[in-house]
Design an enzyme around this catalytic site. Structure first.
Site, PDB file in Angstrom:
ATOM      1  N   ASP A  24       5.131   1.897   6.717  1.00 31.13           N
ATOM      2  CA  ASP A  24       5.242   1.583   5.290  1.00 31.13           C
ATOM      3  C   ASP A  24       4.762   2.719   4.396  1.00 31.13           C
ATOM      4  OD1 ASP A  24       2.697   0.851   6.525  1.00 31.13           O
ATOM      5  OD2 ASP A  24       2.076   0.203   4.540  1.00 31.13           O
ATOM      6  N   TYR A 142      -8.598  -4.329   4.019  1.00 27.75           N
ATOM      7  CA  TYR A 142      -9.328  -3.065   4.016  1.00 27.75           C
ATOM      8  C   TYR A 142     -10.535  -3.138   3.076  1.00 27.75           C
ATOM      9  CZ  TYR A 142      -5.535  -0.638   6.435  1.00 27.75           C
ATOM     10  OH  TYR A 142      -4.613  -0.231   7.363  1.00 27.75           O
ATOM     11  N   LYS A 173      -5.474  -7.467  10.153  1.00 25.86           N
ATOM     12  CA  LYS A 173      -5.593  -6.050  10.490  1.00 25.86           C
ATOM     13  C   LYS A 173      -6.728  -5.472   9.666  1.00 25.86           C
ATOM     14  CE  LYS A 173      -3.203  -1.626   9.765  1.00 25.86           C
ATOM     15  NZ  LYS A 173      -1.936  -0.979   9.321  1.00 25.86           N
TER      16      LYS A 173
END
Length: 270
Positions: A24, A142, A173
């Protein structure tokens, strides 16, 4: 009874584990070396051991042929040229991902950013849509932004991963904390499976493979490595080496070094 979400998860996982290349980067960073021709990269690497690829919706539409592996449609983005690269806006919908033939949807959320509330709101909405349509949601969680001093602080990573699970993600993730014991704590405090991000390009293959081995030893279900695969001098060989760790448990008891049966990877800087 097998539900649609289980069928789709089975397309992006193998035996419950993941080996994915996220591709991406074209929106955030432009046509980087290694992804200037994404369709050719996919054609060359999809049979090396990958379980899935992650693509922006426009790239899915341009593929010359259907991939032989699972496809995750990425639906959020920001550019490095804009006023706030950490503010990931929604660029698609779950219905659009289904129309494109994707097996799962992913969103990028930056916890600690000043735009965190808006991103969490969108994550909640997309999570509800994914539940409605029985399509898996991969949340890229994140620790990144003005309030994050150390993005690898185990308590911050654990909090960040937990947010993704609590918001409804099927797979989270996040970043690796740097050691097995602290990351095991992250895994244990997150009620959904975790895969790790590759982060910046590592200095050598040993770093990449040891990070994968350590994360698997801690309890991760796999990796989503971008630059460390698509910018490698031999992407197929690094994929095979990662495969041997993730699916064959080809690492020693401490998880600190990997021994490879089927691939020889140079430890020199690539």
């Amino acid at each position: 009874m097998v539900l649609g979400k289980e069928i789709r998860l089975n397309r992006i996982l193998k035996n419950g584990k993941m080996l994915c290349i996220p591709l991406d980067h074209g929106i955030s960073s432009g046509p980087l070396p290694g992804i200037k021709n994404i369709s050719e990269l996919i054609r060359k690497t999809q049979t090396a051991g990958l379980t899935c690829i992650l693509l922006n919706k426009g790239i899915i539409k341009t593929l010359p042929e259907p991939p032989q592996i699972g496809v995750i449609a990425h639906m959020s983005a920001a550019t490095s040229l804009g006023p706030d690269p950490n503010n990931k806006i929604l660029m698609g919908s779950v219905k659009e991902a289904i129309r494109l033939g994707a097996d799962a949807v992913s969103l990028h959320i930056n916890i600690g950013s000043k735009e965190e509330p808006k991103m969490l709101y969108k994550l909640g909405l997309v999570s509800d849509e994914c539940n409605e349509w029985n399509i898996p949601l991969v949340a890229m969680m994140y620790p990144r932004g003005e309030n994050i001093k150390n993005p690898h602080d185990p308590s911050i990573v654990a909090h960040t991963a937990r947010v993704g699970a609590e918001a409804g993600a099927d797979i989270v993730k996040t970043v690796y904390t740097g050691d097995i014991d602290s990351f095991r704590g992250v895994i244990q405090s997150c009620p959904v499976p975790i895969v790790i991000a590759g982060g910046p390009k590592t200095h050598n293959d040993a770093e990449t493979l040891e990070m994968c081995a350590d994360a698997m030893k801690a309890g991760a279900i796999g990796v989503t490595f971008g630059r460390n695969i698509f910018q490698h001098k031999n992407p197929n060989e690094i994929i095979k080496a990662l495969y041997s760790i993730i699916f064959e448990k080809n690492y020693n008891e401490r998880g600190k070094s990997a021994e490879f049966k089927n691939a020889r990877i140079s430890k020199k800087k690539s």
